[in-house]
Scaffold this motif. Structure first.
Motif, PDB file in Angstrom:
ATOM      1  N   PRO A 131      44.775  48.059  43.466  1.00 40.71           N
ATOM      2  CA  PRO A 131      45.556  48.718  42.410  1.00 40.71           C
ATOM      3  C   PRO A 131      45.994  47.703  41.357  1.00 40.71           C
ATOM      4  N   PRO A 132      46.176  48.142  40.111  1.00 41.97           N
ATOM      5  CA  PRO A 132      46.626  47.201  39.076  1.00 41.97           C
ATOM      6  C   PRO A 132      48.000  46.634  39.420  1.00 41.97           C
ATOM      7  N   PRO A 133      48.314  45.465  38.885  1.00 36.22           N
ATOM      8  CA  PRO A 133      49.631  44.878  39.145  1.00 36.22           C
ATOM      9  C   PRO A 133      50.742  45.830  38.709  1.00 36.22           C
ATOM     10  N   ALA A 134      51.825  45.800  39.459  1.00 34.55           N
ATOM     11  CA  ALA A 134      52.991  46.631  39.145  1.00 34.55           C
ATOM     12  C   ALA A 134      54.213  45.742  39.002  1.00 34.55           C
ATOM     13  N   ASP A 135      55.193  46.216  38.245  1.00 33.18           N
ATOM     14  CA  ASP A 135      56.414  45.438  38.020  1.00 33.18           C
ATOM     15  C   ASP A 135      57.123  45.068  39.316  1.00 33.18           C
ATOM     16  N   GLY A 136      57.092  45.925  40.321  1.00 37.01           N
ATOM     17  CA  GLY A 136      57.815  45.671  41.557  1.00 37.01           C
ATOM     18  C   GLY A 136      57.045  44.890  42.603  1.00 37.01           C
ATOM     19  N   ASP A 137      55.853  44.394  42.261  1.00 40.95           N
ATOM     20  CA  ASP A 137      55.060  43.655  43.240  1.00 40.95           C
ATOM     21  C   ASP A 137      55.782  42.385  43.690  1.00 40.95           C
ATOM     22  N   ASP A 138      55.653  42.090  44.990  1.00 43.61           N
ATOM     23  CA  ASP A 138      56.168  40.815  45.487  1.00 43.61           C
ATOM     24  C   ASP A 138      55.282  39.703  44.927  1.00 43.61           C
ATOM     25  N   PRO A 139      55.751  38.447  44.953  1.00 43.44           N
ATOM     26  CA  PRO A 139      54.989  37.346  44.350  1.00 43.44           C
ATOM     27  C   PRO A 139      53.598  37.153  44.960  1.00 43.44           C
ATOM     28  N   VAL A 140      53.437  37.406  46.260  1.00 42.16           N
ATOM     29  CA  VAL A 140      52.132  37.235  46.899  1.00 42.16           C
ATOM     30  C   VAL A 140      51.160  38.282  46.377  1.00 42.16           C
ATOM     31  N   THR A 141      51.574  39.541  46.360  1.00 39.68           N
ATOM     32  CA  THR A 141      50.714  40.609  45.848  1.00 39.68           C
ATOM     33  C   THR A 141      50.324  40.329  44.401  1.00 39.68           C
ATOM     34  N   ALA A 142      51.287  39.892  43.593  1.00 44.89           N
ATOM     35  CA  ALA A 142      50.993  39.576  42.198  1.00 44.89           C
ATOM     36  C   ALA A 142      49.979  38.434  42.096  1.00 44.89           C
TER      37      ALA A 142
END
Length: 180
Positions: A149-160
């Protein structure tokens, strides 16, 4: 009732391996260590694991020689896979390939493994699709796949951070100022 961690009535190598990596969250912690997660707070943020459980699993993996605690430049240590932990890569890779084959993510694979030497995709059996050689974990580049999924504002730093290509076993470059 807490289940025991050992299998005293079983005398096979699989039962001994399960005593080390068979508890809930343990293989996901190992996976994240391959991805380059090093700090407790980053494991916690990415996995959503209760802190007491994460602490217990990290201690167990360290005691089993899968991870090592390394003094950090800052106030807290970090964790790295040992050679014994890196030897788990074929199992982690095989379980991931099984998951992709039998329980695929909507939209396609979320992450693609590529051979860093020639940028070719790596098949589920761990071989480079271009040169045919088995690829060690340290020689793998992980890139976003079509199902990520595209990056989201609430993503944790690892997911980002995993939205960018990254070499396995190297510390993940986390964006500064992102809460974890």
């Amino acid at each position: 009732m807490t289940l025991p961690r050992d299998y005293p009535s079983q005398a096979c190598a699989l039962s001994r391996a399960m005593e080390v990596v068979g508890e809930r969250w343990t293989l996901l912690i190992v996976r994240d260590a391959f991805l380059g997660v090093r700090r407790f707070k980053d494991f916690a943020a990415h996995l959503g694991t209760p802190r007491a459980v994460l602490s217990d699993r990290l201690a167990s993996l360290t005691a089993a020689g899968v991870l090592t605690r390394v003094p950090a430049h800052g106030p807290r240590p970090h964790y790295e896979l040992t050679p014994r932990g890196i030897a788990l890569w074929p199992a982690v890779r095989a379980l991931s390939a099984w998951g992709e084959d039998h329980h695929p993510a909507p939209g396609g694979v979320r992450r693609i493994f590529r051979h860093a030497a020639d940028d070719a995709p790596v098949a589920g059996d761990g071989r480079c699709t271009a040169c045919g050689r088995p690829v060690e974990a340290a020689d793998l580049l992980i890139t976003p796949g079509p199902g990520l999924p595209p990056p989201a504002d609430g993503d944790d730093p690892v997911t980002a951070a995993l939205h960018r290509p990254h070499r396995l076993l190297r510390p993940l470059h986390l964006t500064k100022g992102t809460p974890a």
